[in-house]
Design an enzyme around this catalytic site. Structure first.
Site: not given
Length: 289
Positions: A74, A168, A172, A203
């Site tokens: 993790d 998000y 990025k 994916t």
């Protein structure tokens, strides 16, 4: 890029390689004969609704001609991350490539505003941004020991255009700037750091989402890159004499692939989406050599 039965001698770590982009990148590096340490939280396939396990990825790397090493990990656990790099130091004494791909997604994002979504979306800034720094922190001495090395943060157009909300976008954009600043400090040692923006990927998660769409909606989507494409680009860049020329930059994988004459697994050439979603900003002179 064909599989190689001969070991390349390259030692790589790919974080978040249980499935998706990380798995594809790790497999592509394995196809060059590299030894690839793959990390992820999933020890068993049923640990995630999307399947996959780090042991499966490692086995596919072996089958492809490389050496896969599975590490259940993790990336929110700094002690466990440090132990991974200590293990690589013991077993190899160096590291050639670090791919920072691990990211923690809280699930589907509601379009009703970030304040109406789970606060756990902010975990992406912990495992996805802070975790990139921690991995690079431990990787840097091993990369410097070679006099040559590469750190890649997997990126996306969400750094400059809206995609899945503010957490998000922050992750990025932050990963891009982090790579640029690291590159400035690593350049004297022959170590490059950069971000590579991937396109829409084929994916497990994407396939599950596609199943919720109508045939018309699916047909309207742009073609998807294989998860292996970015790994093929990374392998080609590392093997070229131009790696340091791209250090510090955020680059679109499709464009870098075209420059390096890299095709996807089906022979196609993924297309840049710069004209639709924007492109990486230019570096400030303070970050240039």
């Amino acid at each position: 890029m064909a599989s190689s039965a001969a070991k390349s001698g390259v030692v790589a770590i790919v974080t978040g390689a249980t499935r998706g982009a990380g798995k594809g990148i790790a497999l592509a590096l394995g196809q060059t004969g590299a030894t690839v340490y793959v990390t992820g939280r999933s020890a068993q396939r049923d640990d995630s609704p999307y399947g996959g396990a780090v042991g499966e990825t490692a086995a596919l790397i072996d089958k492809a001609g490389g050496t896969g090493v599975a590490v259940v990990l993790d990336h929110a656990d700094d002690t466990a991350v440090a132990a991974l790099f200590e293990r690589v130091a013991r077993e190899h004494g160096r590291l050639d490539i670090l791919i920072n791909n691990a990211a923690k997604f809280a699930g589907p994002v509601s379009p009703d505003g970030f304040w109406n979504n789970p606060l756990e979306l902010a975990d992406l800034i912990t495992v996805g941004l802070r975790s990139h720094f921690v991995a690079a922190y431990h990787a840097a001495p091993l990369l410097i020991a070679n006099g040559r090395g590469l750190i890649v943060n997997t990126g996306y157009y969400g750094a400059v255009s809206y995609h899945q909300g503010p957490a998000y976008g922050a992750q990025k954009a932050g990963a891009d700037k982090m790579a640029a600043d690291m590159a400035k400090e690593l350049r004297p040692y022959g170590v490059a750091a950069m971000s590579i923006w991937m396109g829409g990927l084929d994916t497990e998660r994407a396939r599950a989402y596609m199943e919720t769409l109508t045939p018309e909606q699916r047909a309207a989507l742009p073609p998807r890159e294989s998860p292996q494409f970015t790994g093929r680009v990374i392998a080609a860049l590392y093997g070229s004499g131009e790696m340091m020329d791209f250090s510090g930059r955020a680059v679109i994988g499709a464009e870098l692939g075209a420059y390096l004459d890299v095709t996807d697994v089906d022979g196609s050439r993924p297309r840049s989406r710069r004209h639709v979603l924007g492109g990486p900003p230019e570096l400030h002179p303070s970050l240039l050599q």
